[in-house]
Design a protein around this motif. Structure first.
Motif, mmCIF file in Angstrom:
data_model
loop_
_atom_site.group_PDB
_atom_site.id
_atom_site.type_symbol
_atom_site.label_atom_id
_atom_site.label_comp_id
_atom_site.label_asym_id
_atom_site.label_seq_id
_atom_site.Cartn_x
_atom_site.Cartn_y
_atom_site.Cartn_z
ATOM 1 N N ALA A 1 14.637 13.421 72.724
ATOM 2 C CA ALA A 1 13.395 13.365 73.499
ATOM 3 C C ALA A 1 13.613 12.675 74.849
ATOM 4 C CB ALA A 1 12.316 12.641 72.699
ATOM 5 N N LEU A 2 14.306 11.539 74.841
ATOM 6 C CA LEU A 2 14.552 10.815 76.089
ATOM 7 C C LEU A 2 15.400 11.623 77.060
ATOM 8 C CD1 LEU A 2 15.187 7.200 74.783
ATOM 9 C CD2 LEU A 2 13.383 7.903 76.352
ATOM 10 N N ARG A 3 16.363 12.335 76.549
ATOM 11 C CA ARG A 3 17.234 13.140 77.399
ATOM 12 C C ARG A 3 16.459 14.231 78.120
ATOM 13 N NH1 ARG A 3 23.328 15.141 76.069
ATOM 14 N NH2 ARG A 3 23.635 16.406 77.924
ATOM 15 N N ASN A 4 15.348 14.640 77.534
ATOM 16 C CA ASN A 4 14.549 15.709 78.123
ATOM 17 C C ASN A 4 13.268 15.202 78.770
ATOM 18 O OD1 ASN A 4 15.803 18.534 77.376
ATOM 19 N ND2 ASN A 4 16.135 17.185 75.616
ATOM 20 N N GLY A 5 13.263 13.923 79.123
ATOM 21 C CA GLY A 5 12.183 13.400 79.948
ATOM 22 C C GLY A 5 10.956 12.924 79.229
ATOM 23 N N GLY A 6 11.055 12.604 77.936
ATOM 24 C CA GLY A 6 9.916 12.097 77.192
ATOM 25 C C GLY A 6 10.325 10.935 76.316
ATOM 26 N N ALA A 7 9.359 10.177 75.850
ATOM 27 C CA ALA A 7 9.622 9.040 74.963
ATOM 28 C C ALA A 7 8.755 9.164 73.722
ATOM 29 C CB ALA A 7 9.345 7.722 75.677
ATOM 30 N N LEU A 8 9.291 8.695 72.586
ATOM 31 C CA LEU A 8 8.544 8.728 71.332
ATOM 32 C C LEU A 8 7.984 7.367 70.962
ATOM 33 C CD1 LEU A 8 10.886 11.002 69.157
ATOM 34 C CD2 LEU A 8 9.052 11.669 70.706
ATOM 35 N N GLY B 1 5.570 8.389 86.090
ATOM 36 C CA GLY B 1 5.147 9.657 86.659
ATOM 37 C C GLY B 1 4.432 10.565 85.675
ATOM 38 N N LYS B 2 3.810 11.575 86.236
ATOM 39 C CA LYS B 2 2.979 12.490 85.453
ATOM 40 C C LYS B 2 3.803 13.302 84.462
ATOM 41 C CE LYS B 2 -0.316 16.291 86.064
ATOM 42 N NZ LYS B 2 -1.011 17.134 87.057
ATOM 43 N N SER B 3 4.929 13.853 84.900
ATOM 44 C CA SER B 3 5.725 14.710 84.014
ATOM 45 C C SER B 3 6.258 13.923 82.823
ATOM 46 C CB SER B 3 6.883 15.353 84.788
ATOM 47 O OG SER B 3 7.753 14.371 85.312
ATOM 48 N N PHE B 4 6.678 12.665 83.070
ATOM 49 C CA PHE B 4 7.156 11.836 81.978
ATOM 50 C C PHE B 4 6.026 11.547 80.996
ATOM 51 C CE2 PHE B 4 7.704 7.670 80.021
ATOM 52 C CZ PHE B 4 8.943 7.823 79.407
ATOM 53 N N ALA B 5 4.840 11.240 81.510
ATOM 54 C CA ALA B 5 3.694 10.950 80.648
ATOM 55 C C ALA B 5 3.330 12.173 79.807
ATOM 56 C CB ALA B 5 2.504 10.502 81.485
ATOM 57 N N ILE B 6 3.358 13.356 80.424
ATOM 58 C CA ILE B 6 3.027 14.584 79.695
ATOM 59 C C ILE B 6 4.032 14.831 78.571
ATOM 60 C CG2 ILE B 6 2.912 17.100 79.867
ATOM 61 C CD1 ILE B 6 1.723 16.724 82.675
ATOM 62 N N VAL C 1 19.315 3.089 92.774
ATOM 63 C CA VAL C 1 19.295 2.535 91.425
ATOM 64 C C VAL C 1 17.955 2.867 90.778
ATOM 65 C CG1 VAL C 1 19.462 0.441 90.028
ATOM 66 C CG2 VAL C 1 20.820 0.651 92.118
ATOM 67 N N ILE C 2 18.003 3.441 89.569
ATOM 68 C CA ILE C 2 16.795 3.812 88.841
ATOM 69 C C ILE C 2 16.888 3.281 87.420
ATOM 70 C CG2 ILE C 2 16.482 5.913 90.198
ATOM 71 C CD1 ILE C 2 17.560 7.467 87.757
ATOM 72 N N ASN C 3 15.771 3.283 86.688
ATOM 73 C CA ASN C 3 15.858 2.951 85.272
ATOM 74 C C ASN C 3 16.145 4.218 84.477
ATOM 75 O OD1 ASN C 3 13.315 4.178 84.169
ATOM 76 N ND2 ASN C 3 12.334 2.723 85.560
ATOM 77 N N ARG C 4 16.542 4.049 83.235
ATOM 78 C CA ARG C 4 17.024 5.176 82.434
ATOM 79 C C ARG C 4 15.954 6.229 82.181
ATOM 80 N NH1 ARG C 4 15.647 4.991 77.038
ATOM 81 N NH2 ARG C 4 14.470 3.162 76.401
ATOM 82 N N LEU C 5 14.668 5.822 82.173
ATOM 83 C CA LEU C 5 13.605 6.785 81.905
ATOM 84 C C LEU C 5 13.383 7.742 83.062
ATOM 85 C CD1 LEU C 5 10.993 4.454 80.156
ATOM 86 C CD2 LEU C 5 12.710 5.933 79.098
ATOM 87 N N LEU D 1 0.651 3.520 80.747
ATOM 88 C CA LEU D 1 1.637 2.733 81.493
ATOM 89 C C LEU D 1 2.755 3.626 82.019
ATOM 90 C CD1 LEU D 1 2.623 -0.131 82.295
ATOM 91 C CD2 LEU D 1 3.834 -0.194 80.113
ATOM 92 N N GLY D 2 3.229 4.548 81.183
ATOM 93 C CA GLY D 2 4.274 5.472 81.615
ATOM 94 C C GLY D 2 3.813 6.368 82.745
ATOM 95 N N TYR D 3 2.540 6.778 82.703
ATOM 96 C CA TYR D 3 1.985 7.608 83.767
ATOM 97 C C TYR D 3 1.937 6.850 85.088
ATOM 98 C CZ TYR D 3 -1.567 10.052 86.509
ATOM 99 O OH TYR D 3 -2.237 10.683 87.530
ATOM 100 N N LYS D 4 1.508 5.606 85.050
ATOM 101 C CA LYS D 4 1.365 4.813 86.263
ATOM 102 C C LYS D 4 2.712 4.404 86.851
ATOM 103 C CE LYS D 4 -2.047 3.389 87.726
ATOM 104 N NZ LYS D 4 -2.934 3.928 88.794
ATOM 105 N N GLN D 5 3.684 4.122 85.999
ATOM 106 C CA GLN D 5 4.921 3.535 86.469
ATOM 107 C C GLN D 5 6.065 4.552 86.617
ATOM 108 O OE1 GLN D 5 5.393 0.372 87.498
ATOM 109 N NE2 GLN D 5 3.208 0.035 87.217
#
Length: 291
Positions: free
Chosen positions: A132-139, A82-87, A250-254, A76-80
């Motif tokens: 993790a979120l500050r550097n473009g990833g989610a746990l 982006g690739k770098s966030f998903a990685i 306007v963007i979301n926090r992720l 879901l993160g990849y589709k919505q």
């Protein structure tokens, strides 16, 4: 050519450093879970909380369950987003799963004191997740689900995160009891406040106002990479009396770290102001899948 090569090396180094920061955040979170919360029958929220419950019920290793239950949310993160966030999220979730496995038998640093357990445990896991979120990833995948649902339903992301976690803590109560569920909720609340401090915005959206010498390229890049629209406002410099086109998006926090990366890449001297937005409604723009 040398400038392009240097820029590429700089960008690659930033990506590596961000990946390392995500790994560190994941291990900090794993330590908070295994050394404080879980030994005291206190859970976390989100997919991690569900994984803890499933581990208690089935006896399967927590790390395996964290990895398996997060798979659909990574997609879901990849589709919505982006690739770098998903990685980065894959790196973070795998590191969290590995961290809980190797720390499973470490000594518990706090035992029995419910106040210390919830406060210290919440602070530690909040710091790790925020890093993790500050550097473009989610746990945890539940944030990604909340972001998607906020586009379909008339509720803000923060409201949906709270709503989804209410169900998680109800499930937690079946294993840890009502007291364990309440303590888990308190620990999660404390963690959310720490994430807000570390990551500068736990939930909701952010408004970027950008004044740049390359407004057309900036808007086009934001649209192509983030799938986000933007508007122009004509502003006038108080000293120079020159007119500029101010970009509002306007963007979301992720998407925050990706937006900052785009701005720096297009015009590192751009003037940028960022505002927290509690809720966003309306508009005809619909975000497309991005890669």
């Amino acid at each position: 050519m040398s400038n392009i090569t240097n820029q590429k090396r700089t960008n690659d180094l930033k990506k590596v450093l961000r990946g390392i920061a995500v790994v560190i955040g994941a291990f900090i979170t794993a330590y908070g879970l295994e050394a404080i919360l879980i030994p005291n029958n206190v859970s976390d929220g989100g997919v991690t909380g569900l994984s803890i419950v499933a581990s208690q019920l089935t006896g399967l290793p927590l790390g395996i369950l964290i990895g398996l239950l997060n798979i659909p949310f990574i997609f879901l993160g990849y589709k919505q987003i982006g690739k770098s966030f998903a990685i980065n999220s894959i790196i973070g979730i795998v590191s969290l799963a590995f961290g809980t496995s190797i720390m499973h038998h470490i000594p518990t640093i706090i035992q029995g004191d419910t106040l210390l357990v919830t406060v210290v445990g919440g602070i530690i896991i909040g710091f790790g997740m925020g890093l993790a979120l500050r550097n473009g990833g989610a746990l945890d995948g539940i944030d990604m689900l909340a972001v998607l649902l906020s586009r379909k339903l008339p509720f803000g992301t923060s409201d949906l995160i709270l709503f989804l976690n209410l169900f998680v803590f109800i499930i937690v109560s079946t294993v840890f009891g009502l007291q364990g569920a309440f303590l888990s909720g308190i620990a999660y609340y404390i963690a959310s406040k720490v994430i807000h401090t570390v990551e500068e915005g736990l939930s909701g959206s952010k408004t970027f106002k950008i004044i740049t010498s390359k407004p057309e390229l900036m808007v086009e890049t934001i649209r192509d990479r983030l799938g986000r629209s933007a508007t122009y406002n004509i502003v006038k410099g108080g000293y120079s009396n020159e007119q500029y086109r101010e970009i509002t998006c306007v963007i979301n926090r992720l998407e925050d770290s990706k937006m900052k990366e785009i701005i720096h890449e297009i015009d590192k001297f751009a003037f940028v102001a960022v505002y927290d937005v509690a809720e966003v409604k309306g508009g005809n723009f619909k975000k497309h899948d991005i890669h």
